[in-house]
Design a protein around this motif. Structure first.
Motif, PDB file in Angstrom:
ATOM      1  N   TYR B  93       0.869  -0.700   0.089  1.00 45.84           N
ATOM      2  CA  TYR B  93       0.366   0.441  -0.116  1.00 45.84           C
ATOM      3  C   TYR B  93       0.908   1.308   0.338  1.00 45.84           C
ATOM      4  O   TYR B  93       0.830   1.857  -1.085  1.00 45.84           O
ATOM      5  N   HIS B  94       2.099   1.184   1.095  1.00 45.68           N
ATOM      6  CA  HIS B  94       2.538   2.829   1.240  1.00 45.68           C
ATOM      7  C   HIS B  94       3.291   3.411   0.302  1.00 45.68           C
ATOM      8  O   HIS B  94       3.466   3.589  -0.376  1.00 45.68           O
ATOM      9  N   ARG B  95       5.205   2.049   0.338  1.00 45.82           N
ATOM     10  CA  ARG B  95       5.655   2.209  -0.226  1.00 45.82           C
ATOM     11  C   ARG B  95       5.386   1.834  -2.225  1.00 45.82           C
ATOM     12  O   ARG B  95       6.194   3.139  -3.113  1.00 45.82           O
ATOM     13  N   GLY B 130      -5.500   8.642  -0.072  1.00 46.42           N
ATOM     14  CA  GLY B 130      -5.793   9.535   1.766  1.00 46.42           C
ATOM     15  C   GLY B 130      -3.937  10.201   2.237  1.00 46.42           C
ATOM     16  O   GLY B 130      -4.142  11.079   2.333  1.00 46.42           O
ATOM     17  N   HIS B 131      -3.344   8.631   1.717  1.00 45.85           N
ATOM     18  CA  HIS B 131      -2.173   8.959   1.914  1.00 45.85           C
ATOM     19  C   HIS B 131      -1.576   9.374   1.299  1.00 45.85           C
ATOM     20  O   HIS B 131      -0.514  10.951   2.117  1.00 45.85           O
ATOM     21  N   ARG B 132      -2.095   9.854   0.248  1.00 48.63           N
ATOM     22  CA  ARG B 132      -0.751  11.056  -0.704  1.00 48.63           C
ATOM     23  C   ARG B 132      -0.673  12.262  -0.037  1.00 48.63           C
ATOM     24  O   ARG B 132      -0.487  13.143  -0.373  1.00 48.63           O
ATOM     25  N   PHE B 269      12.334  12.003   7.714  1.00 48.42           N
ATOM     26  CA  PHE B 269      13.286  11.466   5.948  1.00 48.42           C
ATOM     27  C   PHE B 269      12.129  10.721   4.938  1.00 48.42           C
ATOM     28  O   PHE B 269      12.361  11.829   3.757  1.00 48.42           O
ATOM     29  N   HIS B 270      11.413  10.296   5.759  1.00 43.60           N
ATOM     30  CA  HIS B 270      10.351   9.896   4.723  1.00 43.60           C
ATOM     31  C   HIS B 270       9.360  11.094   3.954  1.00 43.60           C
ATOM     32  O   HIS B 270       9.250  10.595   2.733  1.00 43.60           O
ATOM     33  N   HIS B 271       9.266  12.132   5.350  1.00 43.94           N
ATOM     34  CA  HIS B 271       8.549  13.283   4.249  1.00 43.94           C
ATOM     35  C   HIS B 271       8.674  13.925   3.053  1.00 43.94           C
ATOM     36  O   HIS B 271       8.342  14.688   2.846  1.00 43.94           O
TER      37      HIS B 271
HETATM   38 FE   LIG Z   1       4.093   8.100   3.159  1.00 43.48          FE
END
Ligand SMILES: [Fe+2]
Ligand code: HEM
Ligand code: HEM
Ligand SMILES: [Fe+2]
Ligand SMILES: [Fe+2]
Ligand SMILES: [Fe+2]
Lengths: 441, 441
Positions: B93-95, B130-132, B269-271
């Motif tokens: 889902y995420h990466r 939603g995550h985007r 880092f991720h953001h």
């Molecule tokens: Fe993310």
């Protein structure tokens, strides 16, 4: 270990009062040194007294240990006595007398003077004389344990041979006047016999009947440990670790050295701030010598514990950190400056944008060919702005790009639009990574 | 958890293709929000489906656990299945889907799509939508799990009530076209029943006859853990830790969050670098999701693992470190500049030096009254130079003072000698702590 050299006996006037302005250079150039030690001259250059003390003691200890069972009580006492006589050197010889980093009452001074004798490292005055020269002329030939001459030399090699030259001038007139130091000087031989071997034999003998164990473990072997523990301050502490306060010279900070030396391992700090009674400034760092001095103050036996102004300590750290970051700064690739880029007219921008993907953002023209398909916001958002001005969209109108995005964008500059920054966003033409910079004065 | 909102179903054209340049501000200002949830409107504002899923599941699990003994094999399988379904969310889902940080072959995509369904957190498309928006509008009201609304809200509160407003526009047209995602969307309900409860019941049943244990521990309770583990990415990861790459927004880096979230804890880092397939960049940091993706690549099942240019990553770190050091720099006291000091003639210097201890060093006049008796080199060396020029002696002729000594000296400036620096030592008039400085562009 030997007796003090002639020049420092009973000098009440500071030895360096009339020292000339060019002393260091002049002395290094004109004073004769004894020259290198080779296989040919080795036997005439050895310091036999020190050789015996430093090489026979451990041998004796090992042979003794082979024939003497170790009792738990004797072992614990040996460790305890190791710390006591070690403190004689670290809290006494070193921080009190060589560096005057605090004042000690007479009882404490006698206590430290006795314990220090038990470490058998020479008299207070001889030791401090050499140590002050070590600080004044660190890493030069006027430093008696010059770390540039190698690990072994600075650890003990310097004592096994005759000194190559006199240590650089250092004033010890304050010590010459001190009655405790005079007393130690006068009775030095009996003192080392009593404190180095007598006391550690007699106590285990009287209390649990282990005279032989006391002599071997708390006397001889403990002495080897104290020796090499304190020698590590001149060797290990000049080799292992970081230089958080200054890197001009060899001294380093490392917890391993601290553990080996009853807290003298924060040696980079110590060489920068030698008059500070602490070696470790953080409470969680291992510096029992500091804790001892501090406790003596609480007991009313020590006073005037000196600390270097915190403001200046932090400046040293800041400088070292900036130095490191400046290396990073110089290794990184930075975007082209507007002065190094071609100035492009709006028409020419339009023309060229038909051939390759160019996007205008805050006055700079960017070639985004390699990035379009990588764009997390989707290719369409960039494609839409080819040949156009994407400043507002990029600066938060559509998406408030991260600093990383701004930094990346700046790397893609290929030109400046004629007429400059049409939006008055000049500040924004500077990528976030360049708003703070390390500059040389 | 619910079904995807109408606007993102089957939109093949990017939702944000014609987004206006002032979208964010405009939307926040003009779009109506549902207003705050209070005790009065609570019951009409709850999202009952999600409440049941999120509150009844743990209850059911606890009751089940009370009546079901835990077998070792079942326990180990539950942990294993927790990691598998967790990876469905983090690596899938995420990466993969929300961030497109790598390409996955069809078999891997189906694998992740099934596992992700087993985590019961909504369809890929709804979740990524939603995550985007969360990344595009972090910490604003267009961010569905806005961390500024509190820890509980960003953890799960946002799902328990009806969304206060539509999440900000984010394009998911790439996902709408994906056959795997279409498949999951079509069969979502059966998929969560099979993967969330069927598989974890059947496997322990067939292999070691523990159907009930499998259902309770690997099914229901494991699901609670996966839920809260992944929810922590929106709550804990926006609260706990450091901001080594940028501090504009709430995301933080912390190893505890990483441990709780299968490696998603390096969220700062991720953001900053959301298209990077890694969250942790150091090899020793805990990021099993990265390790999984990397292994899939080695197996030929994944490709095009994206990483952000290292040059830009380091720039972010450099900026943050400079920011911190600049605060230090501003908190410290610095010496007076020559422009702020009185200019004193040689005669006047002589005159005043009779009344208080003034020493001239590289053009500056210093009042050393507070320091004379503290001087590690002894008072006599300073006293000797009162009313004189000690530049050569201070700069190494007698003793090559440490940087700390230079910094301290500069703090004692009280005047500048008329005629400037008579020694041409201008560079030396700048204390070492001021040779490198953090400057604003
Ligand atoms: Fe993310
Ligand atoms: C032309 C040079 C551009 C570069 C180098 C660039 C770079 C980036 C980067 C690095 C990100 C990742 C997130 C972040 O670091 O903030 C990003 C995300 C994004 N960009 Fe751009 N961008 C560019 C142009 C644009 C334009 C012109 C728009 C809008 C019209 C845009 C809209 C977005 C959006 C909406 C996202 C969010 C994606 C998400 O997190 O879901 N970008 N961009
Ligand atoms: C007037 C301002 C002076 C200041 C603020 C100052 C400061 C210091 C400081 C902080 C130290 C400790 C070691 C170090 O940090 O390097 C030191 C040591 C020393 N200073 Fe100065 N000093 C001053 C003047 C002088 C002068 C004029 C001389 C020589 C003529 C001198 C000779 C020495 C010597 C020989 C030491 C070495 C002490 C040792 O480690 O045994 N100082 N000074
Ligand atoms: Fe040293
Ligand atoms: Fe020292
Ligand atoms: Fe986040």
């Amino acid at each position: 270990m030997g007796l003090p050299p002639a020049d420092s006996v009973d000098n009440i006037v500071p030895a360096d009062l009339n020292i000339p302005d060019n002393y260091v250079q002049h002395t290094l150039k004109t004073q004769k040194s004894r020259g290198p030690v080779t296989l040919n001259n080795l036997f005439s250059e050895l310091n036999y007294l020190n050789c015996v003390i430093l090489l026979v003691t451990p041998l004796l200890g090992l042979i003794g240990a082979f024939y003497t069972p170790l009792q738990l009580k004797t072992a614990l006492f040996a460790i305890f006595y190791y710390y006591l006589t070690g403190l004689g050197i670290t809290a006494g010889y070193h921080r009190l007398w060589a560096h005057r980093s605090y004042n000690a009452s007479l009882p404490l001074q006698y206590f430290l003077c006795f314990l220090g004798a038990g470490a058998v490292e020479g008299s207070i005055k001889w030791w401090s004389r050499g140590h002050r020269a070590h600080h004044r002329y660190t890493d030069t030939d006027l430093d008696p344990y010059n770390a540039h001459k190698g690990f072994f030399y600075s650890h003990m090699g310097w004592m096994l041979i005759k000194p190559r030259r006199r240590p650089g001038v250092a004033d010890v007139s304050d010590l010459s006047k001190n009655p405790v130091i005079k007393f130690q000087h006068r009775w030095y031989l009996p003192l080392i016999l009593i404190m180095g071997f007598g006391v550690p034999t007699v106590i285990p003998w009287l209390l649990w009947g282990d005279a032989k164990g006391g002599y071997v473990y708390a006397g001889v072997l403990r002495l080897c440990f104290v020796h090499h523990s304190t020698f590590c301050v001149n060797s290990l502490a000049h080799w292992l670790g970081e230089s958080p306060f200054d890197d001009k010279h060899t001294p380093r900070d490392h917890v391993i050295t601290a553990l080996a030396t009853i807290g003298e391992g924060y040696h980079n700090f110590h060489h920068q701030f030698p008059m500070d009674y602490r070696n470790a400034i953080k409470w969680y760092q291992y510096d029992p010598t500091k804790w001892f001095i501090w406790s003596m103050q609480k007991l009313g036996l020590a006073s005037h514990l000196k600390t270097f102004p915190d403001n200046e300590v932090r400046k040293g750290q800041l400088t070292m950190e900036l130095k490191k970051l400046r290396q990073t700064q110089e290794k990184l690739a930075w975007p082209s400056d507007s002065n190094d880029l071609p100035v492009v007219s709006w028409e020419s921008y339009q023309e060229q944008a038909k051939k390759r993907p160019l996007v205008l953002i805050s006055g700079f023209i960017h070639d985004v060919a390699t990035f379009i398909n990588e764009h997390p916001g989707g290719a369409h958002l960039i494609v839409k702005f080819i040949g156009k001005d994407a400043t507002t969209a990029f600066f938060g109108g559509v998406y408030d790009h991260s600093n990383a995005a701004h930094n990346l964008l700046a790397m893609k500059r290929v030109g400046v639009l004629h007429g400059g920054m049409p939006h008055g966003l000049d500040e924004k033409g500077i990528p976030p990574s360049q708003r703070l910079k390390i500059a040389r004065y």
